[in-house]
Each structure stands twice: as C-alpha cells, then as structure tokens.
Design a protein around this motif. Structure first.
Motif, PDB file in Angstrom:
ATOM      1  N   MET A   1      22.186  80.466 112.084  1.00 24.71           N
ATOM      2  CA  MET A   1      21.956  79.775 110.429  1.00 24.71           C
ATOM      3  C   MET A   1      22.059  80.622 109.030  1.00 24.71           C
ATOM      4  O   MET A   1      21.361  81.796 109.429  1.00 24.71           O
ATOM      5  N   GLN A   2      22.062  79.852 108.261  1.00 21.34           N
ATOM      6  CA  GLN A   2      22.762  80.518 106.713  1.00 21.34           C
ATOM      7  C   GLN A   2      22.273  81.081 106.187  1.00 21.34           C
ATOM      8  O   GLN A   2      22.013  82.144 105.530  1.00 21.34           O
ATOM      9  N   PHE A   3      20.720  80.570 106.157  1.00 22.65           N
ATOM     10  CA  PHE A   3      19.431  81.705 105.362  1.00 22.65           C
ATOM     11  C   PHE A   3      18.054  81.615 106.552  1.00 22.65           C
ATOM     12  O   PHE A   3      17.187  81.284 106.419  1.00 22.65           O
ATOM     13  N   PRO A   4      18.604  82.999 107.521  1.00 19.40           N
ATOM     14  CA  PRO A   4      17.163  83.063 108.092  1.00 19.40           C
ATOM     15  C   PRO A   4      15.953  83.998 108.026  1.00 19.40           C
ATOM     16  O   PRO A   4      15.016  83.364 108.916  1.00 19.40           O
TER      17      PRO A   4
ATOM     18  N   GLU B   1      11.772  83.813  98.248  1.00 18.84           N
ATOM     19  CA  GLU B   1      13.238  84.427  98.659  1.00 18.84           C
ATOM     20  C   GLU B   1      13.666  84.370 100.264  1.00 18.84           C
ATOM     21  O   GLU B   1      13.224  83.432 101.264  1.00 18.84           O
ATOM     22  N   VAL B   2      15.594  84.033  99.821  1.00 16.89           N
ATOM     23  CA  VAL B   2      16.288  83.435 100.974  1.00 16.89           C
ATOM     24  C   VAL B   2      16.337  84.618 101.818  1.00 16.89           C
ATOM     25  O   VAL B   2      16.718  84.139 103.271  1.00 16.89           O
ATOM     26  N   GLU B   3      15.947  85.985 100.834  1.00 15.16           N
ATOM     27  CA  GLU B   3      16.267  87.113 101.966  1.00 15.16           C
ATOM     28  C   GLU B   3      15.510  88.198 100.613  1.00 15.16           C
ATOM     29  O   GLU B   3      15.708  87.760  99.430  1.00 15.16           O
ATOM     30  N   PRO B   4      15.705  89.157 101.104  1.00 16.05           N
ATOM     31  CA  PRO B   4      15.012  91.015 100.058  1.00 16.05           C
ATOM     32  C   PRO B   4      16.352  91.080  98.790  1.00 16.05           C
ATOM     33  O   PRO B   4      17.384  90.734  98.712  1.00 16.05           O
ATOM     34  N   GLY B   5      15.487  90.141  97.770  1.00 13.02           N
ATOM     35  CA  GLY B   5      16.125  90.317  97.146  1.00 13.02           C
ATOM     36  C   GLY B   5      16.913  89.344  95.505  1.00 13.02           C
ATOM     37  O   GLY B   5      17.593  89.514  94.633  1.00 13.02           O
ATOM     38  N   ARG B   6      16.809  88.061  97.007  1.00  7.27           N
ATOM     39  CA  ARG B   6      17.331  87.062  96.062  1.00  7.27           C
ATOM     40  C   ARG B   6      16.919  85.606  96.513  1.00  7.27           C
ATOM     41  O   ARG B   6      15.913  85.253  97.798  1.00  7.27           O
ATOM     42  N   ARG B   7      16.340  85.149  95.473  1.00  2.66           N
ATOM     43  CA  ARG B   7      15.363  83.973  95.612  1.00  2.66           C
ATOM     44  C   ARG B   7      15.543  82.480  94.711  1.00  2.66           C
ATOM     45  O   ARG B   7      16.701  82.855  94.017  1.00  2.66           O
TER      46      ARG B   7
END
Length: 198
Positions: A1-4, A66-72
C-alpha cells in the motif's frame, strides 16, 4: 500500500490548534460538490477517511491527516454553495487565510468537476496558491462522466489556464482513473525540499 500509516490528527477550528509547523503538508481544496472527499479517500486508499456526503459542504473545519511521520494533508472546507451562516463562512476564510504563513505547506491539490471546468472561484485558489509560492495540481474529477474526447478537451482547457509550472490531470474516484498519477504527485509534493528551518 502506498500510504500504510495514514491517520486522522485533528479538526482545527482555530490556528492555534494546527499541528506544529514542521515537516511537509499538502492542502486539498475544491467546490462543495467537486468530489474532494472521494478523491482524498481514493488517493490515500482509505474508505471513509475524509467524510463524503450527499449534502455538499459538510467539511466545516480544517481536517489534518498524517500520511506518515512529518507528512500531512489538510482537507479544507468546500467552497461554493455550502449551507452555512455568514459568520461561520467568515471563520473558515479567516482560518484558511492563515495557511500561507505555514512554512511547511508544499502545495495544493485543487479538485475540479471535469464537467464544469475551472471556475472563477477555482481561479482565485490558483492565484492564492501562486502568491503563497506553493505547487499546485488540479484533479479534473468525475472523469467517468465524460468520454475520451471530452476528457482530452477538458484537460487541454485546464492546462491552458494554469500558470507555468502548475499541473493538471484526469481523475475519477469511481473508476479509479488517474489514481497512480495523483499518488505520485502527492508524494513528490510531500517529499519536496523543506524550509531551511525545518
């Protein structure tokens, strides 16, 4: 998955509720009936992450995910014919007007109903993004409603109306058209060079 690791962070009603101004963010905006929530859910491969509704204009706060830590990503209130009292609409505008001061914002995804094309309201968002120094990517959503020739014409028209460096693509959450391209564009924005003080 691209954004787990996608997760909801906060629905902000005031600027002091925003997450810390670090990392990278991409905002999503569009008219109340443009298919913005469906686009967010499809791109992030999450059913029901952004709320979809038969009543346009239900997003009334700035929703951070939050998509991943530090990315929203930020889901902005739909504009157009959202049924809300003027004071509430003024509150949205005031909130949204604080966003260009956030150094972590890399860009804006603008969701446009392909059958209607870029409206005057959409053009104001384009100017807003350009003046903020953001990247901008237009999703011509609901492309499943048009045939190939009509889609190509709509894309050509949209691209001709965007400033140099801004991009557009055909998209359909329903038929999963253009999902890979939209995901790659989002990742590129989120991974773009961060501010010096980041």
């Amino acid at each position: 998955m691209q954004f787990p690791k996608v997760q909801f962070l906060i629905s902000a009603a005031a600027a002091d509720q925003f997450p810390a101004d670090v990392g990278r963010e991409v905002a999503f905006a569009g008219r109340s009936n443009s298919g913005k929530s469906s686009a967010i859910n499809t791109i992030l491969v999450r059913n029901g992450l952004a709320r979809t509704s038969k009543t346009p204009g239900r997003t009334r706060l700035l929703n951070f995910f939050e998509v991943e830590p530090g990315r929203r990503i930020i889901d902005l209130p739909g504009y157009g014919y959202a049924e809300a009292p003027p004071p509430e609409r003024q509150q949205w505008i005031k909130l949204i007007d604080t966003l260009p001061a956030r150094e972590c914002i890399a860009g804006l995804f603008l969701i446009v109903d392909i059958r209607r094309g870029i409206s005057e309201s959409d053009e104001q968002l384009v100017v807003w993004a350009e003046s903020a120094g953001w990247q901008l990517h237009v999703l011509l959503a609901k492309a499943d409603k048009l045939n190939q020739r009509e889609r190509a014409a709509a894309l050509e028209d949209a691209e001709s109306r965007l400033p140099e460096g801004m991009t557009a693509q055909i998209f359909s959450a329903h038929d999963k058209i253009g999902v890979d391209a939209a995901q790659k564009r989002l990742v590129a924005m989120l991974e773009s060079a961060a501010p010096v003080n980041d």
